[in-house]
Design a protein around this motif. Structure first.
Motif, PDB file in Angstrom:
ATOM      1  N   ILE A 169       0.842  -1.194   0.000  1.00 54.78           N
ATOM      2  CA  ILE A 169       0.000   0.000   0.000  1.00 54.78           C
ATOM      3  C   ILE A 169       0.881   1.248   0.000  1.00 54.78           C
ATOM      4  O   ILE A 169       1.823   1.353   0.774  1.00 54.78           O
ATOM      5  N   ILE A 170       0.565   2.184  -0.891  1.00 54.40           N
ATOM      6  CA  ILE A 170       1.300   3.447  -0.988  1.00 54.40           C
ATOM      7  C   ILE A 170       0.389   4.587  -0.534  1.00 54.40           C
ATOM      8  O   ILE A 170      -0.712   4.769  -1.069  1.00 54.40           O
ATOM      9  N   CYS A 171       0.839   5.350   0.446  1.00 56.76           N
ATOM     10  CA  CYS A 171       0.080   6.491   0.954  1.00 56.76           C
ATOM     11  C   CYS A 171       0.598   7.787   0.333  1.00 56.76           C
ATOM     12  O   CYS A 171       1.795   7.900   0.056  1.00 56.76           O
ATOM     13  N   PRO A 172      -0.275   8.764   0.107  1.00 57.28           N
ATOM     14  CA  PRO A 172       0.177  10.044  -0.453  1.00 57.28           C
ATOM     15  C   PRO A 172       1.125  10.754   0.508  1.00 57.28           C
ATOM     16  O   PRO A 172       0.966  10.676   1.718  1.00 57.28           O
ATOM     17  N   GLU A 173       2.110  11.463  -0.057  1.00 55.44           N
ATOM     18  CA  GLU A 173       3.067  12.173   0.792  1.00 55.44           C
ATOM     19  C   GLU A 173       2.494  13.514   1.259  1.00 55.44           C
ATOM     20  O   GLU A 173       1.693  14.122   0.596  1.00 55.44           O
TER      21      GLU A 173
END
Length: 211
Positions: free
Chosen positions: A207-211
């Motif tokens: 899972i990639i979260c927004p920076e």
């Protein structure tokens, strides 16, 4: 009831490749597949136009569903959420072969979200690529529509000549198709996948979260 569900997509895997992975997985887990459903519906059709699929799943409640990856259900996020919700409501257990994970009503929400986020990342990456044939796409064949019949004939031990007569097609072309798609290996699940350790954790960690 155990169902193998296959939906070819030109941007992902062809039907025979999905079947190859599913049959190998079933063999390694000693799972008997009762039905194979190869869905040839256009990838562009929304869920409300795929009534053959929705009606089929509604009629097989509490089944085990074997699919290669989450995109097989849908590449549209709205439709995917609806499909997953309805499968869980109808007490399905969905085996995602690529990731060696099983999704059910008892699964962690993080697992389900992880599978969806992988698809989101894939779609987002594809949108940034140059126009042209997507990397890894497979060309279709006029024999694809016969894949269920061909696999059944192979399991029954029929010769290529007899299959060609039954399908009313060229023997040499059918032979080339069977060999190029490795359908004999698909039919008998000769490729056994390697078991993954901490499979659910691996999905969640993508899972990639927004920076």
């Amino acid at each position: 009831m155990t169902i193998a569900y296959i939906r070819p997509d030109k941007n992902f895997l062809a039907a025979h490749e999905q079947l190859q992975h599913i049959n190998a997985y079933a063999l390694s887990k000693q799972i008997t597949i009762n039905e194979e459903f190869v869905d040839q519906t256009s990838q562009n059709k929304r869920l409300d136009k795929r009534t053959n699929v929705t009606s089929y799943f509604q009629s097989k409640k509490e089944a085990i569903l074997l699919i290669y990856d989450v995109w097989v259900l849908s590449t549209n996020m709205e439709d995917l959420i609806q499909m997953v919700s309805c499968l869980m409501k109808n007490n399905y257990k969905v085996h995602f072969i690529k990731h060696s994970v099983i999704m059910s009503k008892e699964s962690s929400a993080m697992l389900i979200l992880g599978l969806m986020d992988q698809l989101r990342q894939k779609i987002q990456a594809d949108a940034k690529r140059m126009i042209g044939r997507p990397k890894g796409s497979r060309s279709s064949s006029k024999f694809d529509k016969y894949i269920n019949e061909i696999l059944q004939y192979l399991k029954e031990g029929k010769s290529v000549s007899s299959m060609a007569r039954l399908l009313n097609v060229s023997r040499s072309s059918l032979k080339d198709y069977i060999e190029s798609r490795e359908l004999k290996q698909v039919a008998f699940g000769s490729l056994v996948p390697e078991a993954k350790e901490n499979a659910e954790e691996q999905v969640i960690n993508t899972i990639i979260c927004p920076e």
